[in-house]
Write a protein that holds these residues in place. Structure first.
Motif, PDB file in Angstrom:
ATOM      1  N   GLN A 104      11.241  19.443 146.715  1.00  0.00           N
ATOM      2  CA  GLN A 104      11.994  19.079 146.160  1.00  0.00           C
ATOM      3  C   GLN A 104      12.395  20.008 145.016  1.00  0.00           C
ATOM      4  OE1 GLN A 104      11.109  16.305 143.200  1.00  0.00           O
ATOM      5  NE2 GLN A 104      12.239  16.697 141.581  1.00  0.00           N
ATOM      6  N   ASN A 105      10.361  21.217 145.016  1.00  0.00           N
ATOM      7  CA  ASN A 105      10.633  23.165 144.570  1.00  0.00           C
ATOM      8  C   ASN A 105      11.118  23.817 145.949  1.00  0.00           C
ATOM      9  OD1 ASN A 105       8.846  22.093 142.465  1.00  0.00           O
ATOM     10  ND2 ASN A 105       6.954  21.535 143.993  1.00  0.00           N
ATOM     11  N   MET A 106      11.348  23.752 146.645  1.00  0.00           N
ATOM     12  CA  MET A 106      11.481  24.113 148.143  1.00  0.00           C
ATOM     13  C   MET A 106      13.234  24.382 147.005  1.00  0.00           C
ATOM     14  SD  MET A 106      12.124  24.200 151.656  1.00  0.00           S
ATOM     15  CE  MET A 106      13.616  22.636 151.639  1.00  0.00           C
ATOM     16  N   ASN A 107      13.895  23.509 147.300  1.00  0.00           N
ATOM     17  CA  ASN A 107      15.453  23.340 146.965  1.00  0.00           C
ATOM     18  C   ASN A 107      15.232  24.203 145.278  1.00  0.00           C
ATOM     19  OD1 ASN A 107      15.722  22.302 149.262  1.00  0.00           O
ATOM     20  ND2 ASN A 107      16.181  20.160 148.135  1.00  0.00           N
ATOM     21  N   LEU A 108      14.562  24.284 144.862  1.00  0.00           N
ATOM     22  CA  LEU A 108      14.895  25.016 143.174  1.00  0.00           C
ATOM     23  C   LEU A 108      14.318  25.951 143.853  1.00  0.00           C
ATOM     24  CD1 LEU A 108      12.893  22.071 141.188  1.00  0.00           C
ATOM     25  CD2 LEU A 108      15.537  22.428 140.980  1.00  0.00           C
ATOM     26  N   LEU A 109      14.245  26.799 144.402  1.00  0.00           N
ATOM     27  CA  LEU A 109      13.347  27.925 144.432  1.00  0.00           C
ATOM     28  C   LEU A 109      13.665  28.579 145.067  1.00  0.00           C
ATOM     29  CD1 LEU A 109       9.480  27.776 145.965  1.00  0.00           C
ATOM     30  CD2 LEU A 109      10.324  28.846 143.543  1.00  0.00           C
ATOM     31  N   PHE A 110      15.303  28.224 146.132  1.00  0.00           N
ATOM     32  CA  PHE A 110      16.165  28.783 146.963  1.00  0.00           C
ATOM     33  C   PHE A 110      17.403  28.255 146.012  1.00  0.00           C
ATOM     34  CE2 PHE A 110      12.591  29.026 149.954  1.00  0.00           C
ATOM     35  CZ  PHE A 110      12.653  30.244 150.248  1.00  0.00           C
ATOM     36  N   GLY A 111      17.958  27.369 145.066  1.00  0.00           N
ATOM     37  CA  GLY A 111      18.906  27.882 144.756  1.00  0.00           C
ATOM     38  C   GLY A 111      19.323  26.510 145.270  1.00  0.00           C
ATOM     39  N   LEU A 112      18.944  25.461 145.714  1.00  0.00           N
ATOM     40  CA  LEU A 112      19.610  24.470 146.330  1.00  0.00           C
ATOM     41  C   LEU A 112      19.862  23.897 145.224  1.00  0.00           C
ATOM     42  CD1 LEU A 112      18.224  24.449 150.501  1.00  0.00           C
ATOM     43  CD2 LEU A 112      20.343  25.784 149.515  1.00  0.00           C
ATOM     44  N   ASP A 113      20.029  22.325 146.115  1.00  0.00           N
ATOM     45  CA  ASP A 113      20.982  20.875 145.863  1.00  0.00           C
ATOM     46  C   ASP A 113      19.731  20.659 145.034  1.00  0.00           C
ATOM     47  OD1 ASP A 113      20.626  18.547 144.497  1.00  0.00           O
ATOM     48  OD2 ASP A 113      22.969  18.591 144.735  1.00  0.00           O
ATOM     49  N   GLU A 114      18.708  20.259 143.610  1.00  0.00           N
ATOM     50  CA  GLU A 114      17.723  19.051 143.545  1.00  0.00           C
ATOM     51  C   GLU A 114      17.146  17.946 144.706  1.00  0.00           C
ATOM     52  OE1 GLU A 114      14.151  17.951 140.587  1.00  0.00           O
ATOM     53  OE2 GLU A 114      16.425  18.835 139.962  1.00  0.00           O
ATOM     54  N   LYS A 115      18.344  17.413 145.327  1.00  0.00           N
ATOM     55  CA  LYS A 115      17.932  16.414 145.488  1.00  0.00           C
ATOM     56  C   LYS A 115      18.406  16.580 147.028  1.00  0.00           C
ATOM     57  CE  LYS A 115      21.514  14.231 143.624  1.00  0.00           C
ATOM     58  NZ  LYS A 115      21.898  15.340 142.600  1.00  0.00           N
ATOM     59  N   LEU A 116      18.396  17.610 148.200  1.00  0.00           N
ATOM     60  CA  LEU A 116      18.897  18.021 149.068  1.00  0.00           C
ATOM     61  C   LEU A 116      17.691  17.462 149.661  1.00  0.00           C
ATOM     62  CD1 LEU A 116      21.632  18.672 150.456  1.00  0.00           C
ATOM     63  CD2 LEU A 116      20.019  21.007 150.885  1.00  0.00           C
ATOM     64  N   GLY A 117      18.198  16.595 151.129  1.00  0.00           N
ATOM     65  CA  GLY A 117      16.936  16.086 151.668  1.00  0.00           C
ATOM     66  C   GLY A 117      16.593  15.193 151.465  1.00  0.00           C
ATOM     67  N   LEU A 118      16.867  14.865 150.289  1.00  0.00           N
ATOM     68  CA  LEU A 118      15.425  13.732 149.677  1.00  0.00           C
ATOM     69  C   LEU A 118      16.472  11.981 149.426  1.00  0.00           C
ATOM     70  CD1 LEU A 118      13.860  16.537 147.646  1.00  0.00           C
ATOM     71  CD2 LEU A 118      12.939  15.036 149.276  1.00  0.00           C
ATOM     72  N   ASN A 119      17.639  12.818 149.975  1.00  0.00           N
ATOM     73  CA  ASN A 119      18.186  10.722 149.457  1.00  0.00           C
ATOM     74  C   ASN A 119      17.489  10.259 150.008  1.00  0.00           C
ATOM     75  OD1 ASN A 119      19.919  11.394 147.300  1.00  0.00           O
ATOM     76  ND2 ASN A 119      21.549  13.264 149.142  1.00  0.00           N
ATOM     77  N   LEU A 120      16.625   9.193 150.211  1.00  0.00           N
ATOM     78  CA  LEU A 120      16.027   8.539 151.188  1.00  0.00           C
ATOM     79  C   LEU A 120      16.007   7.216 150.615  1.00  0.00           C
ATOM     80  CD1 LEU A 120      12.451  10.710 151.495  1.00  0.00           C
ATOM     81  CD2 LEU A 120      14.397  10.666 153.144  1.00  0.00           C
ATOM     82  N   LYS A 121      15.847   6.024 151.294  1.00  0.00           N
ATOM     83  CA  LYS A 121      15.616   4.343 150.992  1.00  0.00           C
ATOM     84  C   LYS A 121      14.542   3.870 150.927  1.00  0.00           C
ATOM     85  CE  LYS A 121      16.790   0.031 152.838  1.00  0.00           C
ATOM     86  NZ  LYS A 121      16.480  -0.392 152.534  1.00  0.00           N
ATOM     87  N   ALA A 122      14.573   3.404 150.628  1.00  0.00           N
ATOM     88  CA  ALA A 122      13.066   2.634 150.172  1.00  0.00           C
ATOM     89  C   ALA A 122      12.977   1.233 151.303  1.00  0.00           C
ATOM     90  CB  ALA A 122      12.793   2.179 148.357  1.00  0.00           C
ATOM     91  N   THR A 123      11.768   1.364 151.045  1.00  0.00           N
ATOM     92  CA  THR A 123      10.985   0.250 152.291  1.00  0.00           C
ATOM     93  C   THR A 123      12.642  -1.051 152.517  1.00  0.00           C
ATOM     94  OG1 THR A 123       8.985   0.060 151.932  1.00  0.00           O
ATOM     95  CG2 THR A 123       9.053   1.447 153.655  1.00  0.00           C
TER      96      THR A 123
END
Length: 347
Positions: A326-345
């Motif tokens: 999430q921090n990497m996404n913010l550092l590089f100007g990406l969508d904060e949620k990118l790669g993190l739309n994960l489903k709960a168990t």
């Protein structure tokens, strides 16, 4: 090692973020790999591990068999955009001193080495030996500062869970009483190295208290609360428990408060309205709702004159590697949620 050797394999072209990972064989390193190999804007350049150099990643993180052919290496490369440090506490500072990366390489440190500082204000920073400045990487607190930062000190797992339960009160100057907290974490919070209290035979069907009133994350928590409410000087009474489950944190907090339940709910909902991973609810919450996600759920209730708050999250994701991405996404100007739309168990 006085300089950073380069990998002999040519660096491929393209505009993706090139990432290096140090300490890729542990729990946080494994979670980071699971996210990054599926991140549409990231290309992993190296995964450093002295003990596993030459081994396929899936030989250590066996669930990644079929997902990647990457291998661990003991080589490093300057040809990256971001470096993730998934090493033990005290080792990140030593690693950067022994391996000076160029200033253009952004560093996200998942240890506690750069989290604390004497400075105040939203851009409070600490530095390494070379003057590399680190911003405390809790997006719900410092998102604007993170976007402008070069290096991030990723928060601790308990620190994240507890802060998210208390920040709205501090931001509105409503944190005016001592806070009582009980929180239980899964066994992965202890790291991958075996100890007497992390063995299955001891942990299973068991529950125990550790570091009562003196957990190291209390310093982070107090620092952040005072950043928002400089006058806060009340005790935070924190009792951590070792749980007999693998992952997740559930924290219950209470304090005296003049707020009504409706006022408190509105305060929390407004504070987190622009933050995509932290959600406020009146429903009962449980760990299976958030395990394997980058979410934090917060339940707020009023019981007599006590404000009662429950905060839950996955210690390895929102409490570590998910928040790092999430921090990497913010550092590089990406969508904060990118790669993190994960489903709960769920079950």
């Amino acid at each position: 090692m006085n300089s950073v050797p380069t990998i002999l394999v040519p660096i491929s072209g393209g505009s993706k973020i090139k990432a290096g990972i140090v300490g890729g064989a542990g729990y946080t390193g494994g979670e980071l790999l699971r996210i990054l190999i599926n991140h549409p804007e990231v290309e992993i350049e190296f995964i450093h591990s002295n003990s596993n150099a030459g081994n396929f990643v899936y030989e250590v993180h066996t669930d990644l068999f079929g997902d990647t052919e990457l291998k661990f290496t003991n080589d490093l490369s300057n040809h990256i955009d971001v470096l993730f440090l998934c090493v033990g506490h005290g080792d990140a500072r030593k690693f950067l001193q022994a391996n000076p990366f160029p200033e253009k390489v952004k560093v996200i440190d998942l240890s506690q080495d750069f989290r604390l500082t004497d400075k105040s204000g939203i851009e409070y920073e600490t530095t390494d030996h070379a003057g590399r400045a680190f911003v405390y990487g809790l997006p719900e607190l410092n998102r604007d500062a993170i976007k402008q930062a070069s290096n991030i000190a990723n928060p601790g797992c308990f620190a994240t869970c507890l802060q998210l339960g208390l920040l709205p009160l501090a931001a509105s100057n409503n944190l005016n009483a001592e806070v009582h907290i009980t929180a239980t974490t899964g066994s992965t919070g202890a790291g991958q190295s075996l100890s007497a209290t992390s063995h299955f035979t001891w942990r299973n069907d068991n529950l125990s208290v550790y570091k009562a009133f003196e957990h190291q994350h209390l310093k982070e928590i107090s620092q952040s609360l005072k950043q928002l409410q400089g006058s806060f000087d009340k005790p935070i009474n924190f009792i951590p428990y070792r749980g007999d489950f693998t992952r997740g944190i559930i924290a219950s907090m209470y304090l005296d408060s003049d707020l009504t339940e409706d006022e408190a709910l509105k305060l929390y909902a407004d504070f987190y309205s622009a933050h995509p991973f932290t959600h406020v609810t009146t429903r009962n919450i449980d760990l299976k709702q958030i395990v394997n996600t980058n979410k934090c759920f917060i339940q707020v209730q009023k019981k007599g004159n006590k404000l009662f708050i429950i905060s839950i999250m996955d210690n390895l994701l929102k409490g570590a590697s998910g928040q790092a991405v999430q921090n990497m996404n913010l550092l590089f100007g990406l969508d904060e949620k990118l790669g993190l739309n994960l489903k709960a168990t769920a079950f």
